[in-house]
Design an enzyme around this catalytic site. Structure first.
Site, PDB file in Angstrom:
ATOM      1  N   VAL A  35      37.780  29.925  46.624  1.00  0.00           N
ATOM      2  CA  VAL A  35      38.570  30.849  45.821  1.00  0.00           C
ATOM      3  C   VAL A  35      38.041  32.279  45.947  1.00  0.00           C
ATOM      4  O   VAL A  35      38.810  33.240  46.030  1.00  0.00           O
ATOM      5  CB  VAL A  35      38.585  30.400  44.349  1.00  0.00           C
ATOM      6  CG1 VAL A  35      39.206  31.466  43.454  1.00  0.00           C
ATOM      7  CG2 VAL A  35      39.359  29.091  44.203  1.00  0.00           C
ATOM      8  N   GLU A  36      36.714  32.423  45.965  1.00  0.00           N
ATOM      9  CA  GLU A  36      36.119  33.759  45.962  1.00  0.00           C
ATOM     10  C   GLU A  36      36.221  34.464  47.316  1.00  0.00           C
ATOM     11  O   GLU A  36      36.529  35.660  47.365  1.00  0.00           O
ATOM     12  CB  GLU A  36      34.650  33.674  45.535  1.00  0.00           C
ATOM     13  CG  GLU A  36      34.445  33.310  44.074  1.00  0.00           C
ATOM     14  CD  GLU A  36      34.901  34.405  43.122  1.00  0.00           C
ATOM     15  OE1 GLU A  36      34.946  35.589  43.533  1.00  0.00           O
ATOM     16  OE2 GLU A  36      35.230  34.078  41.975  1.00  0.00           O
ATOM     17  N   THR A  37      35.929  33.752  48.398  1.00  0.00           N
ATOM     18  CA  THR A  37      35.826  34.441  49.695  1.00  0.00           C
ATOM     19  C   THR A  37      36.453  33.661  50.854  1.00  0.00           C
ATOM     20  O   THR A  37      36.148  33.933  52.010  1.00  0.00           O
ATOM     21  CB  THR A  37      34.351  34.724  50.042  1.00  0.00           C
ATOM     22  OG1 THR A  37      33.632  33.482  50.135  1.00  0.00           O
ATOM     23  CG2 THR A  37      33.690  35.618  49.009  1.00  0.00           C
TER      24      THR A  37
END
Length: 259
Positions: A35-37
């Site tokens: 989700v983040e990167t």
């Protein structure tokens, strides 16, 4: 999901070490990174020092007195993060002028702000460094440590499960975006909301609350536990926490309905 499963398979040993030490499931660690990167594919291209300086001192203010307090808090937050960045550079030997991250100054595979980097990053492989930009052992261990320490993650504990609403039940009010665990399964049952699948006996006495989400077929009702709240320490949004958890279940080849 497929990329997450491939990433987990490639780094299974290191992820398992992080899970064994901190109690956070390896598929959840992977979901956070997804989700983040996008599993490290997009760690940010903004100079971190520029982003933090701009948000601390040069971000345009609205001029609306009603928003002044919120804007003051925002500026104070980013001024502190800028100071934390200088301290981090000194501690870890980073040239902070070269660090890249998000538009808000979050860095590395897991998008840690400087304060979180200083407080929760750990040396996962014992090389004497805490490198969340390039060292995946450190990345996995640090994400898990963040949940264990800041979120008080409960090893093996439930996260969330679908609830069934009785036809006569009133709307359950859970204001704001933060999660307050001020209910039990018994009090929710009295209010007309019951687990769709019987939870483990250990979950029966745990503090919980109910959240309502908009699904493709209408409102969805979910009972959430301490470990759901732990995910919101990474990002306060209930939608974020739900997305991370459901992605983690899919990566593990499991259904999202069970606790």
């Amino acid at each position: 999901i497929a990329d997450g499963q491939a990433f987990l398979a490639t780094h299974a040993a290191a992820l398992q070490r992080a899970e064994d030490k901190h109690g956070v499931p390896k598929e959840l660690i992977v979901a956070i990174l997804g989700v983040e990167t996008s599993y490290g594919g997009n760690k940010g291209s903004y100079p971190v020092i520029d982003a933090l300086y701009t948000l601390a001192f040069a971000y345009p203010r609205s001029g609306d007195p009603a928003k002044a307090e919120r804007e003051n808090k925002r500026e104070a937050f980013f001024r502190d993060e800028l100071a934390q960045l200088f301290a981090l550079g000194k501690e870890e030997g980073f040239d902070i002028a070269t660090l890249k991250g998000s538009y808000a100054g979050a860095m590395g595979w897991g998008q840690f702000m400087p304060s979180s980097y200083r407080d929760y990053a750990v040396d996962g492989d014992g090389d004497g460094k805490r490198d969340l930009f390039n060292d995946l052992d450190d990345v996995f261990a640090s994400v898990a440590n963040y949940f264990a320490r800041k979120g008080s993650w409960q090893r093996g504990g439930p996260v969330m499960q679908r609830a069934v609403r009785e036809a006569t039940a009133a709307d359950f009010v859970n204001p704001g975006n933060s999660v307050t665990l001020d209910q039990t399964l018994a009090t929710l049952a009295k209010a007309g909301y019951r687990p769709a699948v019987a939870p483990a006996a250990a979950a029966a006495s745990q503090p919980v609350t109910l959240i309502t989400l908009e699904g493709t077929a209408g409102p969805e009702y979910w009972i959430v536990y301490n470990n759901f709240k732990a995910i919101t320490t990474y990002n306060i949004s209930r939608l974020y926490a739900t997305a991370v958890y459901q992605l983690s279940r899919a990566i593990a080849g499991q259904e999202p309905e069970a606790p």
